[in-house]
Motif scaffolding. Structure first.
Motif, PDB file in Angstrom:
ATOM      1  N   PRO A 135      64.699 100.592   6.010  1.00 50.33           N
ATOM      2  CA  PRO A 135      63.635 101.542   5.651  1.00 50.33           C
ATOM      3  C   PRO A 135      63.871 102.942   6.212  1.00 50.33           C
ATOM      4  CG  PRO A 135      62.728  99.481   6.508  1.00 50.33           C
ATOM      5  CD  PRO A 135      64.192  99.474   6.811  1.00 50.33           C
ATOM      6  N   VAL A 136      64.329 103.009   7.490  1.00 48.91           N
ATOM      7  CA  VAL A 136      64.512 104.305   8.153  1.00 48.91           C
ATOM      8  C   VAL A 136      65.870 104.335   8.837  1.00 48.91           C
ATOM      9  CG1 VAL A 136      63.603 105.942   9.837  1.00 48.91           C
ATOM     10  CG2 VAL A 136      62.027 104.434   8.597  1.00 48.91           C
ATOM     11  N   LEU A 137      66.667 105.337   8.478  1.00 47.34           N
ATOM     12  CA  LEU A 137      67.966 105.557   9.107  1.00 47.34           C
ATOM     13  C   LEU A 137      67.907 106.870   9.877  1.00 47.34           C
ATOM     14  CD1 LEU A 137      71.005 104.725   9.396  1.00 47.34           C
ATOM     15  CD2 LEU A 137      71.443 106.178   7.403  1.00 47.34           C
ATOM     16  N   VAL A 138      68.411 106.849  11.110  1.00 48.52           N
ATOM     17  CA  VAL A 138      68.407 108.039  11.957  1.00 48.52           C
ATOM     18  C   VAL A 138      69.834 108.512  12.162  1.00 48.52           C
ATOM     19  CG1 VAL A 138      67.809 108.961  14.240  1.00 48.52           C
ATOM     20  CG2 VAL A 138      66.313 107.279  13.138  1.00 48.52           C
ATOM     21  N   LEU A 139      70.033 109.814  12.073  1.00 48.07           N
ATOM     22  CA  LEU A 139      71.305 110.437  12.431  1.00 48.07           C
ATOM     23  C   LEU A 139      71.068 111.297  13.657  1.00 48.07           C
ATOM     24  CD1 LEU A 139      71.987 109.589   9.486  1.00 48.07           C
ATOM     25  CD2 LEU A 139      73.204 111.766   9.234  1.00 48.07           C
ATOM     26  N   THR A 140      71.958 111.205  14.648  1.00 48.26           N
ATOM     27  CA  THR A 140      71.796 112.024  15.848  1.00 48.26           C
ATOM     28  C   THR A 140      73.158 112.395  16.404  1.00 48.26           C
ATOM     29  OG1 THR A 140      70.509 112.205  17.899  1.00 48.26           O
ATOM     30  CG2 THR A 140      71.760 110.173  17.591  1.00 48.26           C
ATOM     31  N   GLU A 141      73.169 113.381  17.286  1.00 54.04           N
ATOM     32  CA  GLU A 141      74.419 113.800  17.927  1.00 54.04           C
ATOM     33  C   GLU A 141      74.645 112.941  19.161  1.00 54.04           C
ATOM     34  OE1 GLU A 141      76.388 117.705  20.151  1.00 54.04           O
ATOM     35  OE2 GLU A 141      74.223 117.438  20.042  1.00 54.04           O
ATOM     36  N   VAL A 186      68.471 102.711   1.731  1.00 56.52           N
ATOM     37  CA  VAL A 186      67.708 103.476   2.723  1.00 56.52           C
ATOM     38  C   VAL A 186      66.615 104.294   2.024  1.00 56.52           C
ATOM     39  CG1 VAL A 186      67.854 105.315   4.442  1.00 56.52           C
ATOM     40  CG2 VAL A 186      69.651 103.561   4.328  1.00 56.52           C
ATOM     41  N   GLU A 187      65.420 104.277   2.594  1.00 53.32           N
ATOM     42  CA  GLU A 187      64.285 104.995   2.011  1.00 53.32           C
ATOM     43  C   GLU A 187      64.040 106.350   2.679  1.00 53.32           C
ATOM     44  OE1 GLU A 187      60.996 102.382   2.416  1.00 53.32           O
ATOM     45  OE2 GLU A 187      61.809 100.858   1.065  1.00 53.32           O
ATOM     46  N   ARG A 188      64.209 106.394   3.990  1.00 50.70           N
ATOM     47  CA  ARG A 188      63.974 107.625   4.749  1.00 50.70           C
ATOM     48  C   ARG A 188      65.148 107.874   5.682  1.00 50.70           C
ATOM     49  NH1 ARG A 188      58.495 105.495   4.609  1.00 50.70           N
ATOM     50  NH2 ARG A 188      57.010 107.123   3.967  1.00 50.70           N
ATOM     51  N   VAL A 189      65.524 109.153   5.840  1.00 52.16           N
ATOM     52  CA  VAL A 189      66.591 109.517   6.772  1.00 52.16           C
ATOM     53  C   VAL A 189      66.066 110.625   7.679  1.00 52.16           C
ATOM     54  CG1 VAL A 189      68.999 110.188   7.061  1.00 52.16           C
ATOM     55  CG2 VAL A 189      68.293 108.994   4.974  1.00 52.16           C
ATOM     56  N   ILE A 190      66.244 110.436   8.982  1.00 51.81           N
ATOM     57  CA  ILE A 190      65.785 111.398   9.978  1.00 51.81           C
ATOM     58  C   ILE A 190      66.981 112.043  10.669  1.00 51.81           C
ATOM     59  CG2 ILE A 190      64.482 111.716  12.126  1.00 51.81           C
ATOM     60  CD1 ILE A 190      62.857 109.237  11.391  1.00 51.81           C
ATOM     61  N   TRP A 191      66.979 113.365  10.747  1.00 49.31           N
ATOM     62  CA  TRP A 191      67.952 114.081  11.570  1.00 49.31           C
ATOM     63  C   TRP A 191      67.282 114.340  12.916  1.00 49.31           C
ATOM     64  CZ3 TRP A 191      72.169 115.012  13.638  1.00 49.31           C
ATOM     65  CH2 TRP A 191      72.538 116.222  14.233  1.00 49.31           C
ATOM     66  N   LEU A 192      67.727 113.615  13.951  1.00 47.85           N
ATOM     67  CA  LEU A 192      67.111 113.657  15.271  1.00 47.85           C
ATOM     68  C   LEU A 192      67.910 114.547  16.212  1.00 47.85           C
ATOM     69  CD1 LEU A 192      64.990 112.659  17.318  1.00 47.85           C
ATOM     70  CD2 LEU A 192      66.511 110.695  17.758  1.00 47.85           C
ATOM     71  N   MET A 193      67.286 115.641  16.647  1.00 54.58           N
ATOM     72  CA  MET A 193      67.917 116.569  17.581  1.00 54.58           C
ATOM     73  C   MET A 193      67.419 116.308  18.998  1.00 54.58           C
ATOM     74  SD  MET A 193      67.411 119.909  15.118  1.00 54.58           S
ATOM     75  CE  MET A 193      65.804 119.282  14.569  1.00 54.58           C
ATOM     76  N   ASP A 194      68.087 116.903  19.975  1.00 54.14           N
ATOM     77  CA  ASP A 194      67.666 116.755  21.367  1.00 54.14           C
ATOM     78  C   ASP A 194      66.387 117.547  21.630  1.00 54.14           C
ATOM     79  OD1 ASP A 194      69.704 115.063  21.985  1.00 54.14           O
ATOM     80  OD2 ASP A 194      70.876 116.510  23.143  1.00 54.14           O
ATOM     81  N   GLY A 195      65.712 117.178  22.706  1.00 52.98           N
ATOM     82  CA  GLY A 195      64.448 117.800  23.037  1.00 52.98           C
ATOM     83  C   GLY A 195      64.531 119.256  23.444  1.00 52.98           C
ATOM     84  N   ASP A 196      65.729 119.749  23.748  1.00 56.09           N
ATOM     85  CA  ASP A 196      65.877 121.147  24.171  1.00 56.09           C
ATOM     86  C   ASP A 196      66.380 122.051  23.046  1.00 56.09           C
ATOM     87  OD1 ASP A 196      68.454 120.215  23.947  1.00 56.09           O
ATOM     88  OD2 ASP A 196      69.138 120.966  25.892  1.00 56.09           O
ATOM     89  N   CYS A 197      66.253 121.593  21.795  1.00 53.69           N
ATOM     90  CA  CYS A 197      66.855 122.325  20.677  1.00 53.69           C
ATOM     91  C   CYS A 197      66.246 123.706  20.463  1.00 53.69           C
ATOM     92  CB  CYS A 197      66.795 121.500  19.389  1.00 53.69           C
ATOM     93  SG  CYS A 197      65.126 121.033  18.875  1.00 53.69           S
ATOM     94  N   ARG A 198      65.026 123.936  20.950  1.00 57.48           N
ATOM     95  CA  ARG A 198      64.411 125.263  20.799  1.00 57.48           C
ATOM     96  C   ARG A 198      64.483 126.084  22.088  1.00 57.48           C
ATOM     97  NH1 ARG A 198      58.607 125.751  18.218  1.00 57.48           N
ATOM     98  NH2 ARG A 198      58.000 124.478  20.010  1.00 57.48           N
ATOM     99  N   ASN A 199      65.004 125.494  23.149  1.00 54.15           N
ATOM    100  CA  ASN A 199      64.936 126.137  24.458  1.00 54.15           C
ATOM    101  C   ASN A 199      65.843 127.352  24.597  1.00 54.15           C
ATOM    102  OD1 ASN A 199      63.322 123.954  24.923  1.00 54.15           O
ATOM    103  ND2 ASN A 199      64.410 123.235  26.738  1.00 54.15           N
ATOM    104  N   ILE A 200      65.412 128.280  25.469  1.00 54.64           N
ATOM    105  CA  ILE A 200      66.271 129.364  25.925  1.00 54.64           C
ATOM    106  C   ILE A 200      66.249 129.331  27.444  1.00 54.64           C
ATOM    107  CG2 ILE A 200      65.829 130.799  23.892  1.00 54.64           C
ATOM    108  CD1 ILE A 200      63.930 132.479  25.678  1.00 54.64           C
ATOM    109  N   SER A 201      67.239 129.966  28.072  1.00 52.79           N
ATOM    110  CA  SER A 201      67.321 129.966  29.532  1.00 52.79           C
ATOM    111  C   SER A 201      67.185 131.385  30.076  1.00 52.79           C
ATOM    112  CB  SER A 201      68.657 129.368  29.991  1.00 52.79           C
ATOM    113  OG  SER A 201      69.730 130.222  29.635  1.00 52.79           O
ATOM    114  N   SER A 202      66.782 131.470  31.354  1.00 52.44           N
ATOM    115  CA  SER A 202      66.699 132.773  32.018  1.00 52.44           C
ATOM    116  C   SER A 202      68.061 133.438  32.081  1.00 52.44           C
ATOM    117  CB  SER A 202      66.128 132.598  33.429  1.00 52.44           C
ATOM    118  OG  SER A 202      64.779 132.179  33.380  1.00 52.44           O
ATOM    119  N   LYS A 203      69.116 132.622  32.215  1.00 52.91           N
ATOM    120  CA  LYS A 203      70.465 133.173  32.279  1.00 52.91           C
ATOM    121  C   LYS A 203      70.829 133.854  30.958  1.00 52.91           C
ATOM    122  CE  LYS A 203      75.224 131.958  33.552  1.00 52.91           C
ATOM    123  NZ  LYS A 203      75.862 132.729  32.492  1.00 52.91           N
TER     124      LYS A 203
END
Length: 350
Positions: A135-141, A186-203
């Protein structure tokens, strides 16, 4: 006087396997070796993760049908063809990362001059062989991420990089992933990114790095994902876990599942069930439109970008920073960004 028992330190391989909960029994796959020569059998069981003689971890790569991926390694010089050898495709996770010319950490090594390969945990190979409906297939790095997710029932393909979704020869989705989607309906496919994908750093702010580039790179993977799956009648989603709502700000799906022993199914269901909005994941339906995802990554407005990131990076309000080529600084009186140096001036050096 009793002698103290010296407990040997765990190797890097043992540490990673222990942390992930990978037992010898789980660390096995029945593979078919198309290049097997008598007296070797064509089908046999092989370890997926194994240590090499330098303390690194070798990760076995095989196709969705369980076929071993072999390649020809040529020697150098005039005798290159003569010294050619058939080798098995492994990706190596380095115990001590190397440094690239740009100063980035190189954690993984792949066979030289070979195409990238997706990673299929054993449950996907079994599902493909049995034509089990998924039903659900996930792709991730990440190969470790995919394996850990599969240990807890998720159907998850691991990619070696966020930029390795497609076969560079065909410029399409990897053929084995296409075969998997078709065979397992497969009915649904999810592209799963890491939780910091929107983050920026002070550096990044301090060093004048273009803050637009990182979130745009992740958003671009969403666009690529949607385009590559356009030939399939499946529902498509982009997702990432919301790290600040998770134990120890877990970044990857493997980190999360390692942090919640005994409760893994709660988080797996949160991502892969569609009867409610997820609690611990951001998930967006991109089947027909990616406009919402573009806004979510704050690429449409530098002011919104600053106001969002100022919550965790308040220094952005007092610094000059680069966004999509232009230098800005936050104007507190006007409550918006003011241009310090336009992109055109930066490009021309004026």
């Amino acid at each position: 006087m009793s002698e103290q028992i010296q407990i040997p330190e765990l190797s890097y391989f043992e540490q990673r396997m222990q942390a992930l909960g990978v037992t010898d029994e789980l660390n096995r796959i029945e593979i078919n070796d198309p290049d097997a020569e008598f007296p070797m059998p064509e089908t046999y069981t092989k370890r997926i993760f194994s240590p090499d003689d330098k303390g690194n971890i070798k990760i076995l790569v095989y196709g969705i049908d369980g076929d071993l991926v072999n390649y020809t390694s040529y020697g150098s010089g005039k005798t290159g063809a003569i010294n050619a050898k058939i080798k098995t495709f492994y990706i190596t996770r380095l115990q001590v990362p190397l440094k690239s010319k740009k100063g980035d950490d190189i954690k993984y090594l792949m066979p030289k001059d070979q195409p990238t390969q997706p990673f299929f945990p054993p449950n996907l190979v079994e599902a493909f062989r049995n034509k089990t409906k998924i039903p659900v297939l996930v792709l991730t790095e990440g190969y470790f991420k995919a394996f850990k997710a599969a240990m807890h029932g998720m159907y998850c393909v691991g990619l070696s990089s966020i930029t390795h979704m497609k076969d560079k020869t065909t410029n399409q989705l990897h053929e084995d992933i296409k075969r998997l989607i078709k065979t397992c309906q497969v009915e649904r496919v999810i592209w799963l990114m890491d939780g910091d994908c929107r983050n920026i750093s002070s550096k990044e702010i301090k060093d004048g790095v273009d803050l637009y580039k990182r979130p745009r790179q992740f958003f671009q993977t969403i666009t690529t994902f949607k385009d590559l799956l356009s030939e399939f009648d499946v529902l498509k989603y982009a997702a990432h876990q919301i790290s600040e709502q998770l134990p120890n700000d877990a970044k990857g799906i493997d980190d999360l599942l390692c942090e919640v022993p005994g409760n893994e199914q709660l988080y797996i269901d949160d991502l892969t069930s569609f009867h409610k909005t997820p609690t611990y994941f951001w998930r967006n339906d991109i089947t027909f439109n990616i406009g919402q995802a573009h806004r979510y990554f704050l690429l449409d407005s530098v002011d919104n970008f600053v106001l969002h990131h100022a919550q965790n990076r308040p220094d952005i309000l007092n610094s000059e920073f680069r966004f999509n080529g232009t230098m800005y600084k936050w104007n507190e009186q006007e409550n918006k960004c003011g241009v310090v140096v336009p992109e055109e001036a930066i490009v021309t050096g004026k």
